[in-house]
Scaffold this active site. Sequence first.
Site, PDB file in Angstrom:
ATOM      1  N   GLU A 276      27.412  40.403 -25.781  1.00  9.99           N
ATOM      2  CA  GLU A 276      28.184  41.658 -25.700  1.00  9.99           C
ATOM      3  C   GLU A 276      29.571  41.399 -25.119  1.00  9.99           C
ATOM      4  OE1 GLU A 276      27.217  44.531 -27.008  1.00  9.99           O
ATOM      5  OE2 GLU A 276      25.359  43.567 -27.640  1.00  9.99           O
ATOM      6  N   ASP A 357      27.730  35.412 -31.039  1.00 12.42           N
ATOM      7  CA  ASP A 357      26.613  34.491 -30.790  1.00 12.42           C
ATOM      8  C   ASP A 357      27.130  33.140 -30.288  1.00 12.42           C
ATOM      9  OD1 ASP A 357      24.615  36.241 -31.454  1.00 12.42           O
ATOM     10  OD2 ASP A 357      24.172  35.371 -33.425  1.00 12.42           O
TER      11      ASP A 357
HETATM   12 ZN   LIG Z   1      26.733  41.969 -31.493  1.00 17.10          ZN
END
Ligand SMILES: [Zn+2]
Length: 411
Positions: A276, A357
């Site tokens: 996030e 990621d």
């Molecule tokens: Zn995401």
Amino acid sequence: MVIIFAAILIAMRLAAELWLNALNRREVLRHALAAPPPVAAIMDATTYEKAVAYTLSKNRFARWMLVFDAGLLALVVFSGALPWLFSRVDAWAPGHAWSGAVFILIAGALLGLPGLPFEWWEQFRLEEKFGFNKSTLRLWLTDKLKGLALAGVIGFPLLWALFALVRAVGGTWWLWGWVLMFAFQMLMLVLYPKLILPLFNKLTPLPEDELRARLLALADRTKFHAQTIQVIDGSKRSGHSNAFFTGFGRFRRIVLFDTLIAQLTPEELEAVLAHEIGHYRLGHIPRMLAVSAALQLGGFAALAWLAHSTWFAPAFGFPPGVLAPVFLLFGLLGGLVTFWFSPIGNSFSRRHEYQADAFARDALGAPAPMVGALRKLAQKNLSNLTPHPLFSGFYYSHPTLVEREQALIKG
Ligand SMILES: [Zn+2]
């Protein structure tokens, strides 16, 4: 002519959606007996079997919903019901900004009614069957009423201001309307977690323990100066888990579902938080806001073009030169056009997910925590791990788990 064109658009979208739905169903059935090796590494046989059953149930439900929604849209737009409603409401204050706003709100509320039994079935039959429903009929009804009240309290002044603006500024109204709507959305980004979310959920700061210290240390390390990490009681309604990010600039905040905290290890939660934060640090949020502002400007220009035309509103039975019906028709029919562009938006979104990621992997020094978190989320949410590539390419805002794992490990 316009009516025929609208009917063709409704039929085309329905055909495309049903085709994608069938394609995806066949792909899931093709793998139903034995999971492909990368999927077998993620889910054990029992969980996989359950995920297949859940996916097929949702697929069947979606098929009914697609037909129902298209039928309802055609009925509402072609039956003359909306012009009838408009003539009634407009009679209260002919041509006034407020009666236009009231017309849109009443039409919107009425249009939501026929779908309610389906929504109930989805929550209390489908989700219930797979153990995801945690809501009660009372909570569900209260949510609906609160939503309706909010639409009135927020929607009415906004629409009223918009229609009043049109009269005040003349020909350039669409430019000013766009400014007003965008300013409103920015305001909502700030107010939503503070004022609206608490009407539905309880938000509490993450308690001061080891987990909090760990997550705040991660935030520090990744140069995200978090004031607080909040926990939302998602378990009140559903067993599904998630994490999200709201606001921008000084108002940014990270919210974790209580279900997520219950399901993941501290290290996996760090990875989710890092993901996030990645979205924030990599500038995804302002970029998405800029794209959305540009698209909305295009939307307002199209709206002005339709509103000034002599053929659009009359084709659907409305008097020419009145704005409120054009707004409503635009809202109802706009999706028939934007639908075809959704794969472009989703492909941008998927690119952002890969980047976030990678950010999380680098922040934690290894791919394992992120992979572990994603695997657990897929298991707990009974995610479909074998979607048809065309289906996921069209609809998915996130890459599939197998794609994400490959990118995390290869990267
Ligand atoms: Zn995401």
